[in-house]
Motif scaffolding. Structure first.
Motif, PDB file in Angstrom:
ATOM      1  N   GLU A 231       0.866  -1.210   0.102  1.00 49.71           N
ATOM      2  CA  GLU A 231      -0.194   0.104   0.177  1.00 49.71           C
ATOM      3  C   GLU A 231       0.874   1.435  -0.207  1.00 49.71           C
ATOM      4  OE1 GLU A 231      -1.982  -0.522   3.729  1.00 49.71           O
ATOM      5  OE2 GLU A 231      -3.414  -1.887   2.875  1.00 49.71           O
ATOM      6  N   PRO A 232       0.394   2.266  -0.572  1.00 48.85           N
ATOM      7  CA  PRO A 232       1.049   3.603  -0.545  1.00 48.85           C
ATOM      8  C   PRO A 232       1.258   4.067   0.891  1.00 48.85           C
ATOM      9  CG  PRO A 232      -0.898   4.124  -1.200  1.00 48.85           C
ATOM     10  CD  PRO A 232      -1.062   2.497  -1.154  1.00 48.85           C
ATOM     11  N   GLU A 233       2.315   4.760   1.162  1.00 47.43           N
ATOM     12  CA  GLU A 233       2.660   5.198   2.526  1.00 47.43           C
ATOM     13  C   GLU A 233       1.533   6.357   2.594  1.00 47.43           C
ATOM     14  OE1 GLU A 233       6.055   7.894   4.976  1.00 47.43           O
ATOM     15  OE2 GLU A 233       6.467   6.911   2.908  1.00 47.43           O
ATOM     16  N   ARG A 258       4.399   4.607  -9.682  1.00 44.36           N
ATOM     17  CA  ARG A 258       5.673   4.408 -10.345  1.00 44.36           C
ATOM     18  C   ARG A 258       6.449   3.261  -9.980  1.00 44.36           C
ATOM     19  NH1 ARG A 258       7.077   9.147  -9.536  1.00 44.36           N
ATOM     20  NH2 ARG A 258       8.488   9.032  -7.811  1.00 44.36           N
ATOM     21  N   ASN A 259       6.784   2.862  -8.536  1.00 44.35           N
ATOM     22  CA  ASN A 259       7.208   1.528  -8.134  1.00 44.35           C
ATOM     23  C   ASN A 259       6.677   0.378  -8.546  1.00 44.35           C
ATOM     24  OD1 ASN A 259       9.107   3.396  -6.708  1.00 44.35           O
ATOM     25  ND2 ASN A 259       7.756   3.424  -4.653  1.00 44.35           N
ATOM     26  N   LEU A 260       5.411   0.348  -8.716  1.00 45.58           N
ATOM     27  CA  LEU A 260       4.419  -0.752  -9.039  1.00 45.58           C
ATOM     28  C   LEU A 260       4.973  -1.163 -10.471  1.00 45.58           C
ATOM     29  CD1 LEU A 260       0.843  -0.289  -7.479  1.00 45.58           C
ATOM     30  CD2 LEU A 260       2.533  -1.743  -6.973  1.00 45.58           C
ATOM     31  N   ARG A 261       4.866   0.203 -11.261  1.00 40.60           N
ATOM     32  CA  ARG A 261       5.238  -0.175 -12.710  1.00 40.60           C
ATOM     33  C   ARG A 261       6.590  -0.550 -12.834  1.00 40.60           C
ATOM     34  NH1 ARG A 261       2.261   4.640 -13.346  1.00 40.60           N
ATOM     35  NH2 ARG A 261       3.974   6.022 -13.100  1.00 40.60           N
ATOM     36  N   GLN A 262       7.527  -0.475 -11.941  1.00 39.18           N
ATOM     37  CA  GLN A 262       8.828  -0.935 -12.001  1.00 39.18           C
ATOM     38  C   GLN A 262       8.849  -2.490 -11.515  1.00 39.18           C
ATOM     39  OE1 GLN A 262      12.309   1.387 -10.412  1.00 39.18           O
ATOM     40  NE2 GLN A 262      12.406  -0.229  -9.007  1.00 39.18           N
ATOM     41  N   LEU A 263       7.975  -2.580 -10.535  1.00 37.17           N
ATOM     42  CA  LEU A 263       7.887  -4.166 -10.405  1.00 37.17           C
ATOM     43  C   LEU A 263       7.765  -5.268 -11.410  1.00 37.17           C
ATOM     44  CD1 LEU A 263       6.279  -4.061  -6.871  1.00 37.17           C
ATOM     45  CD2 LEU A 263       8.707  -4.199  -7.519  1.00 37.17           C
ATOM     46  N   ILE A 271       3.707 -11.799  -6.292  1.00 37.81           N
ATOM     47  CA  ILE A 271       4.045 -10.971  -5.049  1.00 37.81           C
ATOM     48  C   ILE A 271       3.237 -11.836  -3.691  1.00 37.81           C
ATOM     49  CG2 ILE A 271       3.856  -8.949  -4.080  1.00 37.81           C
ATOM     50  CD1 ILE A 271       3.703  -7.367  -6.775  1.00 37.81           C
ATOM     51  N   LEU A 272       4.179 -12.087  -2.885  1.00 38.24           N
ATOM     52  CA  LEU A 272       3.427 -12.637  -1.622  1.00 38.24           C
ATOM     53  C   LEU A 272       3.427 -11.377  -0.640  1.00 38.24           C
ATOM     54  CD1 LEU A 272       5.512 -16.057  -1.681  1.00 38.24           C
ATOM     55  CD2 LEU A 272       3.301 -15.437  -2.668  1.00 38.24           C
ATOM     56  N   VAL A 273       2.562 -11.315   0.151  1.00 36.72           N
ATOM     57  CA  VAL A 273       2.443 -10.070   1.020  1.00 36.72           C
ATOM     58  C   VAL A 273       1.951 -10.656   2.525  1.00 36.72           C
ATOM     59  CG1 VAL A 273       1.537  -7.763   1.306  1.00 36.72           C
ATOM     60  CG2 VAL A 273       1.906  -8.678  -0.900  1.00 36.72           C
ATOM     61  N   SER A 274       2.496 -10.186   3.327  1.00 35.53           N
ATOM     62  CA  SER A 274       1.859 -10.333   4.733  1.00 35.53           C
ATOM     63  C   SER A 274       0.585  -9.461   5.303  1.00 35.53           C
ATOM     64  CB  SER A 274       3.042 -10.270   5.734  1.00 35.53           C
ATOM     65  OG  SER A 274       3.270  -8.875   6.104  1.00 35.53           O
ATOM     66  N   GLY A 275       0.604  -8.303   4.604  1.00 38.27           N
ATOM     67  CA  GLY A 275      -0.442  -7.479   4.912  1.00 38.27           C
ATOM     68  C   GLY A 275      -1.734  -7.367   3.649  1.00 38.27           C
ATOM     69  N   GLY A 276      -2.076  -6.232   3.570  1.00 35.62           N
ATOM     70  CA  GLY A 276      -3.209  -6.183   2.705  1.00 35.62           C
ATOM     71  C   GLY A 276      -2.658  -5.550   1.278  1.00 35.62           C
ATOM     72  N   LEU A 277      -3.574  -5.183   0.190  1.00 32.72           N
ATOM     73  CA  LEU A 277      -3.222  -4.761  -0.916  1.00 32.72           C
ATOM     74  C   LEU A 277      -4.124  -3.570  -1.258  1.00 32.72           C
ATOM     75  CD1 LEU A 277      -1.636  -5.380  -3.602  1.00 32.72           C
ATOM     76  CD2 LEU A 277      -3.671  -6.559  -4.440  1.00 32.72           C
ATOM     77  N   ALA A 278      -3.503  -2.504  -1.558  1.00 30.05           N
ATOM     78  CA  ALA A 278      -4.272  -1.381  -2.060  1.00 30.05           C
ATOM     79  C   ALA A 278      -4.840  -1.508  -3.294  1.00 30.05           C
ATOM     80  CB  ALA A 278      -3.263   0.201  -2.057  1.00 30.05           C
ATOM     81  N   ASP A 279      -6.215  -0.819  -3.397  1.00 32.03           N
ATOM     82  CA  ASP A 279      -7.186  -0.837  -4.565  1.00 32.03           C
ATOM     83  C   ASP A 279      -6.315  -0.599  -5.755  1.00 32.03           C
ATOM     84  OD1 ASP A 279      -9.223  -1.759  -2.810  1.00 32.03           O
ATOM     85  OD2 ASP A 279     -10.148  -0.279  -2.761  1.00 32.03           O
ATOM     86  N   ILE A 280      -5.737   0.467  -5.866  1.00 34.52           N
ATOM     87  CA  ILE A 280      -4.968   1.073  -6.658  1.00 34.52           C
ATOM     88  C   ILE A 280      -3.925  -0.196  -7.539  1.00 34.52           C
ATOM     89  CG2 ILE A 280      -3.154   2.139  -5.732  1.00 34.52           C
ATOM     90  CD1 ILE A 280      -3.059   4.255  -7.578  1.00 34.52           C
TER      91      ILE A 280
END
Length: 520
Positions: A231-233, A258-263, A271-280
Motif C-alpha cells: 500500500e502507499p505510505e 511508479r514503483n508498481l510499474r517498475q515491479l 507477489i507474496l504479502v503479509s499485509g493487505g493490498l491497496a485498490d490501486i
C-alpha cells in the motif's frame, strides 16, 4: 531420645506422604496413555465439559489435552512436552517409564532406603542404560535404506501409506536438510479433508490469490516476498486538511504507482504479502497479470521465501533500483492455485529444497488423527536419519536393563536400589505392550530377558500376535535411537525431580497478584 525419634518419624511420614501423593499423580497420568502403546494399543476418548470429543491413540495429544492440576502431574506433562518438541515422538514411553521409576522409588523409600542414596543409584543406572542404548544404535545407510520405511511404519502405527509418504518427503528435502538441527520435517505436513494424499516438491500457502481476475497459474515464476502491506505510505489525517498535506498524499500515490510499474518491468509475476493490498495496486497488477497473495501467515511466508530463495523485505524496498530488486527476488518452476481447496502451491523453488506432505481423509475427525500419525512417522524418520535405529517392541530397553546387572554388582551400599528403580522403568514398556496385547506381562518380560541372555540377541522381545519370543528386526519393528534415548533421559529427570521432593508446603497467595486483580 524419645522426642528426637518422634520428630524423625514425623519427618519420615511427611516425606512418604509427599512421595505417595506425587507417585499417585504420575500413576494417574501414565494410566491415561499406557493403554495406547504397542501394536495392540487402543484409543482414548477425551471429552470436555461442552461435550467436544477427541478419539486418539497419540500419547502427546492425550497428555496435552487431559485435565491435570497436581504439580507432579504437570511436571511430568512438561517433560513430555519437551520430548515432543525436541524429537516429536516417544512421549508415551517417557511417561510410563517415569511413573514406573518413581513407583519403584516409593517402595524403596518406604522400606527405609535413604533418598540421597536412591538418587545416586538412579543416576548411575540411567547413565549406564543410556550408554547401552547408544551402543546398540544401528546407523541408517542413506535415504534409500529400507529400515526407514520400517521405522516410519512402526511410528505410524501400521499405516503403510503414511509411512511411504514420510520417507518420500525425506527424500525430497534431502540428507543435508534432515541433519540440520534447525530443520523440522514435521513442518511439511498439511492435513486436509477430502484431499488426495501425496508428496510434492514445494510449499502450500493456505490462501487463495487476492483476486479471481489474477492468473490462476504462472510459470516460471519470479517472486517478490514482502513482510509488509503493498500500500502507499499514508499521510496523517490531520495533515490532509492542509494544502501541503494533500500535495504530499498525491506525491506518495504517484511514487507508489511508479514503483508498481517498475515491479512489473522487472518481470515479477508473483507477489507474496503479509499485509493487505491497496485498490490501486490491485487494479494495476490485475492488468499486468501478476498473482498476489495477501495476508499470509508468517509461517507460510517464511517457508515460501526459503523455498524460492527470495529475501523477505519491507514495502520501502520497492522503491529500489531494478538491479537491487534482482538481489531479493525468488524463483519457482510454477505457482498455481488449487481452486478446489482455495490454496496456492509453489512448486520447484530455486531455494531450499522443501517437501509438502498432504495427508487427506474423508472427515475432519479422521483428518486430525491421520495428521497426528503422519507427525509421528516423519519425526521418526528424521530421528532415525540423525541417530540410527534400535530394535523396537521394548527389546532395546530390555537389552539395556540386562546390561545394568553388571553395573549393579559394582555399586556399593544402598545406591544399588536406585539402579533397581531404573531396571523397573526399563522393563515397563515391554510389560505394557504385552499387557495391551492380552498376555501376562510378568511371564512375557521374563521370557524375553531369558531369551536375550541365552542367545546374546538384543533384538528379542514378544510378538504381540502370537505371544512368542521373536526377533524384532526380523519382524521389521524398529524405533529411532534418539526417541528411546530422550525418553529414558526424560524419565530419569522427572523421576529424580519427584524423588527429591521431601515435603509439600502450601504456598502463600501472591499478594501483588491479588492487588493487580483488585485493580490497585
Amino acid at each position: 531420645m524419645s522426642e528426637q525419634r518422634t520428630t524423625n518419624d514425623t519427618g519420615g511420614n511427611e516425606r512418604i506422604a509427599a512421595l505417595l501423593s506425587n507417585a499417585s499423580a504420575l500413576r494417574a497420568v501414565a494410566s491415561a496413555v499406557e493403554g495406547t502403546i504397542g501394536p495392540k494399543g487402543l484409543d482414548t476418548m477425551l471429552v470436555d465439559r461442552l461435550g467436544d470429543v477427541v478419539v486418539t491413540n497419540d500419547g502427546w495429544t492425550i497428555l496435552e489435552r487431559m485435565e491435570a492440576t497436581h504439580p507432579a502431574a504437570r511436571m511430568l506433562i512438561n517433560i513430555a512436552r519437551a520430548q515432543h518438541e525436541e524429537i516429536g515422538d516417544g512421549t508415551t514411553t517417557a511417561t510410563i517409564m517415569a511413573s514406573a521409576l518413581v513407583q519403584a522409588g516409593l517402595d524403596m523409600v518406604a522400606d527405609g532406603v535413604p533418598v540421597p542414596r536412591l538418587i545416586e543409584g538412579v543416576r548411575i543406572g540411567a547413565r549406564a542404560a543410556i550408554e547401552a542404548l547408544e551402543r546398540s544404535a544401528r546407523p541408517i545407510q542413506g535415504l534409500c535404506d529400507p529400515w526407514l520405511v520400517r521405522v516410519a511404519n512402526t511410528a505410524g502405527r501400521g499405516h503403510e501409506d503414511i509411512a511411504a509418504l514420510a520417507v518420500e518427503a525425506a527424500k525430497v528435502v534431502g540428507l543435508d536438510n534432515l541433519l540440520d538441527p534447525a530443520f523440522n520435517l514435521r513442518d511439511a505436513i498439511v492435513a486436509e479433508e477430502g484431499a488426495r494424499s501425496e508428496v510434492f516438491r514445494g510449499v502450500i500457502v493456505r490462501k487463495a490469490r487476492h483476486s479471481r481476475h489474477m492468473p490462476a497459474s504462472v510459470a516460471p515464476a519470479r517472486i517478490l516476498a514482502l513482510d509488509d502491506a503493498l500500500e502507499p505510505e499514508r499521510v496523517d489525517e490531520g495533515a490532509l486538511a492542509t494544502e501541503r498535506g494533500i500535495e504530499k498524499h498525491f506525491s506518495l500515490k504517484e511514487g507508489f504507482e511508479r514503483n508498481l510499474r517498475q515491479l512489473v518491468e522487472c518481470g515479477i509475476n508473483v507477489i507474496l504479502v503479509s499485509g493487505g493490498l491497496a485498490d490501486i495496486a490491485e487494479d494495476m497488477l490485475v492488468d499486468a497479470g501478476v498473482v498476489v497473495v495477501t495476508r499470509m501467515s508468517w509461517r507460510d511466508l517464511r517457508r515460501a521465501a526459503e523455498h524460492t530463495g527470495a529475501r523477505l523485505v519491507k514495502r520501502s524496498w520497492i522503491a529500489r533500483s531494478s538491479s537491487e530488486m534482482e538481489r531479493v527476488l525468488g524463483a519457482a518452476e510454477r505457482v498455481f492455485e488449487d481452486e478446489r481447496v482455495s490454496e496456492v502451491r509453489i512448486v520447484g523453488g530455486r531455494g531450499r529444497p522443501m517437501a509438502t506432505m498432504v495427508v487427506g481423509a474423508s472427515t475432519s475427525d479422521v483428518v486430525e488423527e491421520r495428521e497426528r500419525i503422519a507427525h509421528d512417522a516423519v519425526c521418526a524418520v528424521q530421528a532415525a536419519v540423525r541417530g540410527g535405529i534400535v530394535p523396537g517392541g521394548g527389546a532395546a530397553e530390555i537389552a539395556a536393563a540386562r546390561s545394568l546387572a553388571s553395573v549393579r554388582r559394582e555399586v556399593k551400599g544402598m545406591a544399588a536400589y536406585g539402579v533397581d528403580c531404573v531396571l523397573a522403568a526399563l522393563k515397563r514398556p515391554l510389560a505394557q505392550i504385552v499387557q495391551n496385547a492380552g498376555y501376562n506381562p510378568l511371564e512375557k518380560v521374563e521370557e524375553a530377558i531369558t531369551a536375550q541372555a541365552a542367545s546374546g540377541n538384543d533384538s528379542l522381545a514378544v510378538d504381540c500376535d502370537t505371544g512368542a519370543v521373536a526377533d524384532m528386526l526380523s519382524l521389521g519393528v524398529v524405533d529411532p535411537a534418539q526417541v528411546k534415548l530422550n525418553a529414558l533421559r526424560a524419565a530419569a529427570e522427572v523421576g529424580e525431580a519427584v524423588l527429591r521432593i521431601d515435603r509439600i508446603v502450601k504456598k502463600r497467595e501472591d499478594q501483588s497478584g491479588e492487588a493487580k486483580e483488585a485493580g490497585m
